[in-house]
Motif scaffolding. Structure first.
Motif, mmCIF file in Angstrom:
data_model
loop_
_atom_site.group_PDB
_atom_site.id
_atom_site.type_symbol
_atom_site.label_atom_id
_atom_site.label_comp_id
_atom_site.label_asym_id
_atom_site.label_seq_id
_atom_site.Cartn_x
_atom_site.Cartn_y
_atom_site.Cartn_z
ATOM 1 N N UNK A 1 0.851 -1.190 0.000
ATOM 2 C CA UNK A 1 0.000 0.000 0.000
ATOM 3 C C UNK A 1 0.882 1.234 0.000
ATOM 4 N N UNK B 1 1.316 5.228 -0.200
ATOM 5 C CA UNK B 1 0.539 6.426 0.101
ATOM 6 C C UNK B 1 1.337 7.625 -0.352
ATOM 7 N N UNK B 2 1.752 8.436 0.557
ATOM 8 C CA UNK B 2 2.592 9.568 0.174
ATOM 9 C C UNK B 2 4.035 9.078 0.047
ATOM 10 N N UNK C 1 5.934 6.735 2.534
ATOM 11 C CA UNK C 1 4.913 6.038 3.336
ATOM 12 C C UNK C 1 4.386 4.868 2.536
ATOM 13 N N UNK C 2 5.056 3.775 2.656
ATOM 14 C CA UNK C 2 4.642 2.581 1.925
ATOM 15 C C UNK C 2 4.636 1.405 2.885
ATOM 16 N N UNK C 3 3.491 0.758 2.944
ATOM 17 C CA UNK C 3 3.349 -0.417 3.800
ATOM 18 C C UNK C 3 3.510 -1.642 2.908
ATOM 19 N N UNK D 1 -7.293 -1.052 -1.319
ATOM 20 C CA UNK D 1 -6.017 -0.589 -0.741
ATOM 21 C C UNK D 1 -5.750 0.851 -1.161
ATOM 22 N N UNK D 2 -6.023 1.147 -2.440
ATOM 23 C CA UNK D 2 -5.773 2.505 -2.923
ATOM 24 C C UNK D 2 -6.718 3.508 -2.248
ATOM 25 N N UNK E 1 -6.011 2.939 2.373
ATOM 26 C CA UNK E 1 -4.825 2.149 2.750
ATOM 27 C C UNK E 1 -4.751 1.819 4.238
ATOM 28 N N UNK F 1 -3.399 -1.609 7.171
ATOM 29 C CA UNK F 1 -2.190 -1.450 7.982
ATOM 30 C C UNK F 1 -2.567 -1.586 9.454
ATOM 31 N N UNK G 1 4.257 5.144 13.351
ATOM 32 C CA UNK G 1 4.950 5.866 12.280
ATOM 33 C C UNK G 1 4.320 7.244 12.017
ATOM 34 N N UNK H 1 1.406 7.753 10.735
ATOM 35 C CA UNK H 1 0.588 7.750 9.524
ATOM 36 C C UNK H 1 -0.895 7.927 9.846
ATOM 37 N N UNK I 1 -4.961 10.478 3.771
ATOM 38 C CA UNK I 1 -4.732 9.118 3.290
ATOM 39 C C UNK I 1 -5.928 8.587 2.527
ATOM 40 N N UNK J 1 -5.854 9.765 -1.213
ATOM 41 C CA UNK J 1 -4.772 9.461 -2.158
ATOM 42 C C UNK J 1 -5.189 8.341 -3.096
#
Lengths: 138, 151
Positions: free
Chosen positions: A34, A36-37, A40-42, B123-124, B127, B131, B139, B141, B147, B150
């Motif tokens: 996933x 994101x910005x 920021x990647x999961x 997921x898009x 997201x 998680x 983190x 987030x 979020x 996006x």
């Protein structure tokens, strides 16, 4: 009572490169990717026969988790092979070693008989190392 | 008569079987038969099957099928049509591909593709739903309100 572990984190220097290493060289499956910005990647992967254990490939970025100089220090520690993250299992160590070597995986130790068992040690593309052993019958 | 396992050093034996496995991994889309694969390892057919199975727990044929199904998943995830996927992974018949895929994966190729696309869209769109909250919070987030926007 704790019953199982479902997530574990491995800190990596670059998630794209880690994706290539864990998926294309080790044969792990992507569970979730996933984005994101930026930064920021999961990204989680699972060993092929263990779909309920997600290994989160965590990028080391300055932020809430690593404040100030801590991110750079952490990157140096990972790069220098400070962290051994776990033990992987395979059915046949010699064959797995040969295959991983053919794919360019760097081994710190080839398959070796130790008093505790037969094991090899390899590093991921960031510098984290793992032990690799054969499945033990209970 | 001595067996190959006794004649050759063990690592050499392993290299040859691994070479054959890697040959399957790279050539799964071709019309492979056991003769091609055992030639790659320079073994007689039956000796090769026995050694391969002892190392990988399945016959070369079963392993080839497994590789084809895994590659098919990959092509379906990349939006290939079922027909293209079938031929790209080395099957000659869509019926046998679909049947084998369903038997192995539990869904038809088109069902698998639809579910995969649906999950990717989710997921898009959201997201954070994918998680674990503890990681997102740690983190920082979870505090990012954009979020959900996006794409």
């Amino acid at each position: 009572m704790i019953t199982k572990m479902n997530h574990v984190s491995v800190f990596v220097l670059n998630q794209d490169s880690a994706y290539d290493f864990y998926v294309n060289k080790l044969g792990f499956k992507v569970h979730t990717d996933a984005s994101m910005e930026p930064g920021m990647r999961w990204l989680t992967v699972c060993p092929p026969e263990q779909p309920d254990l997600q290994i989160s490939l965590m990028s080391i970025e300055e932020g809430m988790m690593f404040k100030g100089e801590a991110a750079n220090q952490m990157r140096e520690l990972v790069k220098n092979g400070t962290f051994g993250f776990g033990i992987f299992e395979c059915n046949d160590l010699n064959a797995t070693y040969e295959e991983m070597k053919a794919k360019g995986v760097v081994f710190k130790k080839p398959p070796t008989k130790e008093f505790y068992g037969y094991e090899a040690l390899f590093s991921d593309d960031s510098g984290n190392w793992f032990s690799l052993g054969e499945k033990q019958e209970a | 008569m001595t067996s190959a396992a006794q004649t050759y050093p063990k690592f050499y034996l392993y290299s040859r079987i691994v070479k054959a496995k890697l040959f399957i991994d790279s050539n799964y889309h071709q019309n492979l038969d056991l003769e091609n694969i055992s030639d790659e390892a320079s073994f007689s057919k039956f000796h090769f099957i026995r050694l391969f199975k002892s190392i990988y727990g399945k016959t070369p044929h079963h392993y080839l099928t497994q590789v084809r199904i895994e590659k098919a998943k990959h092509f379906l995830q990349s939006n290939c049509t079922v027909t293209d996927t079938c031929f790209k992974v080395g099957f000659d018949s869509i019926t046998s591909f679909t049947g084998l895929f369903k038997k192995t994966v539990g869904k038809t190729p088109s069902e698998y593709q639809q579910l995969y696309c649906l999950r990717q869209d989710q997921i898009k769109a959201q997201p954070l739903r994918f998680i674990p909250g503890c990681f997102a919070s740690q983190k920082g987030w979870a505090e990012k309100s954009n979020f959900e926007e996006v794409r």
